[in-house]
Design a protein around this motif. Structure first.
Motif, PDB file in Angstrom:
ATOM      1  N   GLN A  92     -12.996   5.303 -12.492  1.00  0.00           N
ATOM      2  CA  GLN A  92     -13.903   6.594 -12.276  1.00  0.00           C
ATOM      3  C   GLN A  92     -13.285   7.554 -11.340  1.00  0.00           C
ATOM      4  O   GLN A  92     -13.356   7.369 -10.172  1.00  0.00           O
ATOM      5  CB  GLN A  92     -15.301   6.177 -11.933  1.00  0.00           C
ATOM      6  CG  GLN A  92     -16.410   7.199 -11.914  1.00  0.00           C
ATOM      7  CD  GLN A  92     -17.815   6.471 -11.421  1.00  0.00           C
ATOM      8  OE1 GLN A  92     -18.076   5.415 -11.514  1.00  0.00           O
ATOM      9  NE2 GLN A  92     -18.547   7.368 -10.857  1.00  0.00           N
ATOM     10  N   GLY A  93     -12.528   8.507 -12.039  1.00  0.00           N
ATOM     11  CA  GLY A  93     -11.909   9.542 -10.892  1.00  0.00           C
ATOM     12  C   GLY A  93     -10.855   8.747 -10.409  1.00  0.00           C
ATOM     13  O   GLY A  93     -10.031   7.949 -11.050  1.00  0.00           O
ATOM     14  N   ASP A  94     -10.586   8.639  -9.168  1.00  0.00           N
ATOM     15  CA  ASP A  94      -9.785   7.899  -8.662  1.00  0.00           C
ATOM     16  C   ASP A  94     -10.286   6.730  -7.666  1.00  0.00           C
ATOM     17  O   ASP A  94      -9.863   5.960  -6.945  1.00  0.00           O
ATOM     18  CB  ASP A  94      -8.975   8.460  -7.479  1.00  0.00           C
ATOM     19  CG  ASP A  94      -9.541   9.569  -6.621  1.00  0.00           C
ATOM     20  OD1 ASP A  94     -10.814   9.811  -7.025  1.00  0.00           O
ATOM     21  OD2 ASP A  94      -9.008  10.322  -5.872  1.00  0.00           O
ATOM     22  N   VAL A  95     -11.546   6.150  -8.464  1.00  0.00           N
ATOM     23  CA  VAL A  95     -11.937   5.139  -7.726  1.00  0.00           C
ATOM     24  C   VAL A  95     -12.071   3.998  -8.934  1.00  0.00           C
ATOM     25  O   VAL A  95     -12.303   4.222 -10.226  1.00  0.00           O
ATOM     26  CB  VAL A  95     -13.360   5.627  -7.397  1.00  0.00           C
ATOM     27  CG1 VAL A  95     -14.394   4.301  -7.749  1.00  0.00           C
ATOM     28  CG2 VAL A  95     -13.565   6.125  -6.049  1.00  0.00           C
ATOM     29  N   ILE A  96     -11.729   2.578  -8.409  1.00  0.00           N
ATOM     30  CA  ILE A  96     -11.700   1.512  -9.422  1.00  0.00           C
ATOM     31  C   ILE A  96     -13.084   0.849  -9.230  1.00  0.00           C
ATOM     32  O   ILE A  96     -13.347   0.466  -7.965  1.00  0.00           O
ATOM     33  CB  ILE A  96     -10.741   0.661  -8.991  1.00  0.00           C
ATOM     34  CG1 ILE A  96      -9.250   1.416  -9.137  1.00  0.00           C
ATOM     35  CG2 ILE A  96     -10.531  -0.615 -10.226  1.00  0.00           C
ATOM     36  CD1 ILE A  96      -8.861   2.177 -10.215  1.00  0.00           C
ATOM     37  N   LYS A  97     -13.915   0.305 -10.143  1.00  0.00           N
ATOM     38  CA  LYS A  97     -15.152  -0.371 -10.199  1.00  0.00           C
ATOM     39  C   LYS A  97     -15.091  -1.322 -11.171  1.00  0.00           C
ATOM     40  O   LYS A  97     -14.343  -1.274 -12.134  1.00  0.00           O
ATOM     41  CB  LYS A  97     -16.014   0.562 -10.199  1.00  0.00           C
ATOM     42  CG  LYS A  97     -16.174   1.511 -11.319  1.00  0.00           C
ATOM     43  CD  LYS A  97     -17.527   2.271 -11.288  1.00  0.00           C
ATOM     44  CE  LYS A  97     -18.355   2.135 -12.550  1.00  0.00           C
ATOM     45  NZ  LYS A  97     -19.600   2.745 -12.676  1.00  0.00           N
ATOM     46  N   VAL A 142      -3.156  -5.136  -2.192  1.00  0.00           N
ATOM     47  CA  VAL A 142      -2.192  -6.237  -2.829  1.00  0.00           C
ATOM     48  C   VAL A 142      -0.816  -6.083  -2.139  1.00  0.00           C
ATOM     49  O   VAL A 142      -0.123  -7.341  -2.269  1.00  0.00           O
ATOM     50  CB  VAL A 142      -2.015  -5.934  -4.287  1.00  0.00           C
ATOM     51  CG1 VAL A 142      -3.036  -5.822  -5.049  1.00  0.00           C
ATOM     52  CG2 VAL A 142      -1.568  -4.509  -4.582  1.00  0.00           C
ATOM     53  N   GLY A 143      -0.461  -5.269  -1.378  1.00  0.00           N
ATOM     54  CA  GLY A 143       0.690  -5.365  -0.467  1.00  0.00           C
ATOM     55  C   GLY A 143       1.884  -5.072  -0.977  1.00  0.00           C
ATOM     56  O   GLY A 143       2.096  -4.821  -2.237  1.00  0.00           O
ATOM     57  N   ARG A 144       3.013  -5.135  -0.053  1.00  0.00           N
ATOM     58  CA  ARG A 144       4.280  -4.419  -0.628  1.00  0.00           C
ATOM     59  C   ARG A 144       5.099  -5.578  -1.353  1.00  0.00           C
ATOM     60  O   ARG A 144       6.112  -5.149  -1.702  1.00  0.00           O
ATOM     61  CB  ARG A 144       4.949  -4.128   0.708  1.00  0.00           C
ATOM     62  CG  ARG A 144       4.652  -2.626   0.861  1.00  0.00           C
ATOM     63  CD  ARG A 144       5.537  -2.128   2.075  1.00  0.00           C
ATOM     64  NE  ARG A 144       5.533  -2.788   3.351  1.00  0.00           N
ATOM     65  CZ  ARG A 144       6.170  -2.634   4.450  1.00  0.00           C
ATOM     66  NH1 ARG A 144       7.279  -1.620   4.296  1.00  0.00           N
ATOM     67  NH2 ARG A 144       6.032  -3.224   5.227  1.00  0.00           N
ATOM     68  N   ARG A 145       4.298  -6.776  -1.389  1.00  0.00           N
ATOM     69  CA  ARG A 145       5.291  -7.901  -2.083  1.00  0.00           C
ATOM     70  C   ARG A 145       5.055  -7.574  -3.718  1.00  0.00           C
ATOM     71  O   ARG A 145       5.391  -8.469  -4.336  1.00  0.00           O
ATOM     72  CB  ARG A 145       4.956  -9.159  -1.692  1.00  0.00           C
ATOM     73  CG  ARG A 145       5.850  -9.370  -0.331  1.00  0.00           C
ATOM     74  CD  ARG A 145       5.601 -10.691   0.131  1.00  0.00           C
ATOM     75  NE  ARG A 145       6.193 -11.742  -0.744  1.00  0.00           N
ATOM     76  CZ  ARG A 145       7.541 -12.177  -0.780  1.00  0.00           C
ATOM     77  NH1 ARG A 145       8.412 -11.304  -0.118  1.00  0.00           N
ATOM     78  NH2 ARG A 145       7.997 -13.333  -1.379  1.00  0.00           N
ATOM     79  N   VAL A 146       4.123  -6.538  -3.962  1.00  0.00           N
ATOM     80  CA  VAL A 146       3.919  -6.289  -5.344  1.00  0.00           C
ATOM     81  C   VAL A 146       4.437  -4.867  -5.550  1.00  0.00           C
ATOM     82  O   VAL A 146       3.813  -4.105  -4.739  1.00  0.00           O
ATOM     83  CB  VAL A 146       2.190  -6.461  -5.622  1.00  0.00           C
ATOM     84  CG1 VAL A 146       1.999  -6.039  -6.892  1.00  0.00           C
ATOM     85  CG2 VAL A 146       1.702  -7.800  -5.412  1.00  0.00           C
ATOM     86  N   ARG A 147       4.981  -4.762  -6.757  1.00  0.00           N
ATOM     87  CA  ARG A 147       5.785  -3.485  -6.849  1.00  0.00           C
ATOM     88  C   ARG A 147       4.674  -2.493  -7.579  1.00  0.00           C
ATOM     89  O   ARG A 147       3.693  -3.116  -7.923  1.00  0.00           O
ATOM     90  CB  ARG A 147       6.919  -3.564  -7.750  1.00  0.00           C
ATOM     91  CG  ARG A 147       8.334  -4.140  -7.240  1.00  0.00           C
ATOM     92  CD  ARG A 147       9.415  -3.579  -7.919  1.00  0.00           C
ATOM     93  NE  ARG A 147      10.404  -4.695  -7.699  1.00  0.00           N
ATOM     94  CZ  ARG A 147      11.583  -4.556  -8.335  1.00  0.00           C
ATOM     95  NH1 ARG A 147      11.709  -3.409  -8.974  1.00  0.00           N
ATOM     96  NH2 ARG A 147      12.438  -5.391  -8.242  1.00  0.00           N
ATOM     97  N   THR A 148       4.658  -1.135  -7.017  1.00  0.00           N
ATOM     98  CA  THR A 148       3.948  -0.283  -7.769  1.00  0.00           C
ATOM     99  C   THR A 148       3.581  -0.549  -9.309  1.00  0.00           C
ATOM    100  O   THR A 148       2.404  -0.300  -9.935  1.00  0.00           O
ATOM    101  CB  THR A 148       4.156   1.168  -7.489  1.00  0.00           C
ATOM    102  OG1 THR A 148       4.349   1.242  -6.182  1.00  0.00           O
ATOM    103  CG2 THR A 148       3.095   2.137  -8.007  1.00  0.00           C
ATOM    104  N   GLU A 164      -5.891   3.885  -4.051  1.00  0.00           N
ATOM    105  CA  GLU A 164      -5.015   3.865  -2.947  1.00  0.00           C
ATOM    106  C   GLU A 164      -5.008   2.665  -2.114  1.00  0.00           C
ATOM    107  O   GLU A 164      -4.322   1.748  -1.432  1.00  0.00           O
ATOM    108  CB  GLU A 164      -4.811   5.008  -1.931  1.00  0.00           C
ATOM    109  CG  GLU A 164      -4.032   6.109  -2.680  1.00  0.00           C
ATOM    110  CD  GLU A 164      -2.611   5.511  -3.212  1.00  0.00           C
ATOM    111  OE1 GLU A 164      -1.936   4.806  -2.261  1.00  0.00           O
ATOM    112  OE2 GLU A 164      -2.505   5.509  -4.485  1.00  0.00           O
ATOM    113  N   GLN A 165      -6.621   2.438  -1.678  1.00  0.00           N
ATOM    114  CA  GLN A 165      -6.903   1.298  -0.864  1.00  0.00           C
ATOM    115  C   GLN A 165      -6.696  -0.101  -1.533  1.00  0.00           C
ATOM    116  O   GLN A 165      -6.262  -0.983  -1.054  1.00  0.00           O
ATOM    117  CB  GLN A 165      -8.377   1.500  -0.612  1.00  0.00           C
ATOM    118  CG  GLN A 165      -9.017   0.773   0.425  1.00  0.00           C
ATOM    119  CD  GLN A 165     -10.530   1.065   0.703  1.00  0.00           C
ATOM    120  OE1 GLN A 165     -10.931   1.846   0.210  1.00  0.00           O
ATOM    121  NE2 GLN A 165     -11.153   0.219   1.506  1.00  0.00           N
ATOM    122  N   LEU A 166      -6.786  -0.246  -2.870  1.00  0.00           N
ATOM    123  CA  LEU A 166      -6.614  -1.439  -3.470  1.00  0.00           C
ATOM    124  C   LEU A 166      -5.182  -1.751  -3.521  1.00  0.00           C
ATOM    125  O   LEU A 166      -4.782  -2.876  -3.480  1.00  0.00           O
ATOM    126  CB  LEU A 166      -7.294  -1.038  -5.038  1.00  0.00           C
ATOM    127  CG  LEU A 166      -7.298  -2.400  -6.003  1.00  0.00           C
ATOM    128  CD1 LEU A 166      -8.147  -3.646  -5.517  1.00  0.00           C
ATOM    129  CD2 LEU A 166      -7.883  -1.893  -7.285  1.00  0.00           C
TER     130      LEU A 166
END
Ligand SMILES: Nc1nc2c(ncn2[C@@H]2O[C@H](COP(=O)(O)OP(=O)(O)OP(=O)(O)O)[C@@H](O)[C@H]2O)c(=O)[nH]1
Ligand SMILES: [Mg+2]
Length: 636
Positions: free
Chosen positions: A500-505, A475-481, A469-471
């Motif tokens: 890893q789970g809901d974490v990106i690494k 990237v902001g709202r100018r990038v669509r989901t 979610e933080q990531l």
């Protein structure tokens, strides 16, 4: 409906009183003038209609007024015709509205036609021959060059058989309209029929419409149900492109629908007030200044438009240029639609052109690629057009926008999208619904995501990765989901990121501790291991460490994540081994004393106070090692 019938629309054109309506009556048996005023004044004011069905052909006639004041009605009737019947009276030959109507047909790109030299009963042979010569000169170099010029008289009937034949031949040579495209019917009339309700009529310019269909009324954006359909005055199950069509609608008053509105396949077309187009001025037109206002006619719609020239201050006669049309009212338009421009005042036809982009952007000096873009829209392949549109869509280009701007079918858009994706110039970030983004923009997103993860690792060495979610927020709202998701997917495919789970690494990143941190970690673990079940508070343990509290907290988190330590309640943390021993203790108790154990017995068994015993028992319940039964527990 008889599907072997080919439907072709024939529009009349020509100067006032040259005998258009009389000729239509002579050919079809129907006098097209309907209005009281028309009958009284002996002129046509608004569009009239008649049909001729013969030899597998259904000709739908649109009869137009010749009077110069009603040219706007003529334009509405002429957009959508396949064939023009240019009517020229032998006693007057070429007159102003002969020219104006002919110009309008040319600008609307009517493909073929037949010329009727009427009222031959009023002139001698020489006059008729002279008129013919004048006409031949007049049509030289135009779409009508070589078209049959047939002398007729509606009065005596001379030449009518030949005229009918010529019309039928031209109709047979005409291209079928596109029945396999999205339904669109520009409305030219709306009225009420007793017992049926609202009926609208128009030339079905593309697609099909049938009873029970849901259609969209534009620009109102109202969904309506089709109660019935007629073509050529007969009820049919379905009408196809090329037919004069009457549609009976439910759920709307006839007064709520006007000429200029459009019935269309729902969700496929858009209303607009800003169109990018090519505008061509007639040789006879006065120069047109930047920001001049004109009367714009497209389909059956008419509105005032301001013409913005792109790189010049004035457009000269016979010149053509890319322009932006800013409309006073919303209309429906699609790439490829033709339009007519008439001078604001006095009202004369000055030019016309073709819609390139019905959803044009406000022009700006910074937009240096606009001309190139319009050139591609004008001449490019579907692939080139799609690519150019995607290149200019920072947020990405979706299926609905592609269809409403181009009028393509979804399958065409999809094929073009797949082809450009193969060339690696466009990325398909979602295929259902289709969403495309330019490759450089996609690469930017990839880089931004990757850079953020790397920075996160650098700034948070004790945390395994960044929350998704933080990531996403970064990237902001100018990038669509969809684009964000596709970027993550791509980076994982390239093994540049891992989840890893809901974490990106970053794959392979392990938490590396400084020597003091490693020492602190050992100290914490040892403190809890030593305490057994009578654990200290975390605060106490952390306070004793040499490192500052914030880092100590993170190390505690690492131990909890590894499951070396277990949080049993908000306040209580136990070592894994202590809990393991508790499990064995309970099993031996069960063997020796049976499966039930009360709180006092539990306290005695473990040697701990109530403060610890209750949260521990609740933890054991949650772990399904025990189950509560009244005041006691059952050891499972
Ligand atoms: N003598 C003769 N008169 C004709 C012929 N065709 C039409 N007329 C007459 O010419 C007059 C005008 O005919 P219309 O058919 O109304 O002309 P129009 O071109 O439809 O006129 P607008 O719709 O007002 O532009 C009428 O009085 C007709 O009777 C013809 O072939 N011979
Ligand atoms: Mg008439």
């Amino acid at each position: 409906m008889n599907h072997s019938l080919k439907s072709i629309i024939v529009g009349t054109a020509g100067h006032i009183d040259h005998g258009k309506s009389t000729l239509i009556e002579a050919l079809t048996g129907t006098h097209p003038d309907r209005l009281e005023e028309e009958k009284r004044r002996g002129i046509t004011i608004d569009l009239g209609f008649a049909f001729l069905e013969e030899d597998g052909l259904r000709l739908g006639f649109v009869d137009v007024p010749g009077h110069e004041r009603f040219v706007k009605n003529m334009v509405a009737g002429t957009s959508g015709i396949d064939l023009v019947l240019l009517v020229i009276a032998a006693d007057e030959a070429i007159k102003p509205q002969t020219r104006e109507h002919f110009d309008i047909c040319r600008l609307l790109q009517v493909k073929r036609g037949v010329i009727a030299l009427t009222k031959t009963d009023l002139v001698d042979c020489d006059t008729a021959d002279l008129a013919r010569l004048e006409i031949e000169e007049f049509i030289k170099g135009s779409f009508l060059e070589g078209a049959p010029i047939l002398p007729v008289s509606a009065k005596t009937g001379v030449g009518l058989v030949e005229l009918k034949r010529a019309l039928q031949n031209a109709a047979r040579a005409s291209q079928d309209k596109q029945a396999e495209r999205h339904f669109r019917l520009p409305v030219d009339r709306s009225f009420a029929v007793k017992g049926f309700g609202t009926v609208v009529t128009g030339t079905l310019i593309s697609g099909k419409v049938g009873t029970g269909d849901e259609v969209e009324l534009l620009p109102e954006r109202k969904l309506l149900r089709v109660r019935g359909v007629q073509t050529g005055g007969k009820a049919v199950e379905q009408a196809e492109a090329g037919a004069r069509t009457a549609v009976n609608l439910s759920g709307i008053e006839h007064t709520a629908i006007q000429r200029g509105m459009v019935l269309a396949a729902p969700g496929r077309f858009v209303k607009t007030r800003r169109i990018d187009a090519r505008l061509e001025l007639l040789k006879s037109a006065p120069p047109l200044k930047h920001r001049a206002r004109v009367h714009l006619h497209a389909g059956t719609a008419e509105t005032v438009a301001e013409v913005l020239l792109h790189d010049k201050t004035v457009l000269g006669p016979s010149e053509s240029a890319f322009v932006q049309l800013r409309l006073a009212e919303e209309i429906v338009a699609v790439r490829g639609d033709r339009f007519i421009a008439r001078q604001f005042s006095p009202v004369i036809t000055i030019g016309g052109g073709v819609v390139l982009d019905p959803l044009a952007r406000r022009p700006s000096r910074k937009d240096s690629s606009r001309v190139k873009f319009l050139e591609v829209l004008e001449r490019g392949t579907q692939e080139a057009i799609l690519r150019a549109m995607v290149d200019r869509s920072v947020l990405g280009l979706g299926m609905q926008e592609i269809v409403s701007r181009t009028g393509w079918m979804e399958t065409e858009a999809r094929t073009a999208a797949e082809n450009v994706a193969l060339e690696r110039v466009v990325q398909i970030v979602s295929s259902e619904p289709l969403l495309l983004i330019a490759e450089p923009i996609f690469q930017d997103v990839l880089n931004k995501v990757l850079a953020r993860v790397e920075t996160f690792h650098r700034e948070n060495p004790l945390v395994p990765g960044i929350a998704k979610e933080q990531l996403r927020a970064h990237v902001g709202r100018r990038v669509r989901t969809e684009t964000f998701q596709a970027a993550l997917g791509e980076l994982m495919r390239q093994n540049k990121l891992a989840v890893q789970g809901d974490v990106i690494k970053k794959p392979g990143t392990e938490i590396t501790l400084t020597p003091e941190e490693a020492q602190a970690k050992e100290q914490i673990e040892r403190a809890f291991a030593k305490a057994g079940l009578a654990v200290p508070s975390a605060k106490e343990v952390l306070a004793k460490l040499a490192i500052e509290n914030r880092r100590a907290e993170k190390i505690l988190q690492i131990l909890l994540r590894d499951k070396s330590l277990v949080r049993v309640s908000p306040e209580l943390i136990f070592h894994r081994d202590a809990l393991g021993q508790l499990g064995s203790l309970l099993l031996s108790y069960k063997k020796a004393k049976g499966e039930r154990i009360g709180v006092p017995a539990f306290k005695e068994l473990t040697g701990i106070t109530r403060k610890y015993a209750i949260p521990l028992l609740e933890y054991l319940d949650r772990q399904r090692l025990t189950r509560r039964l009244g005041d006691e527990r059952v050891i499972l």
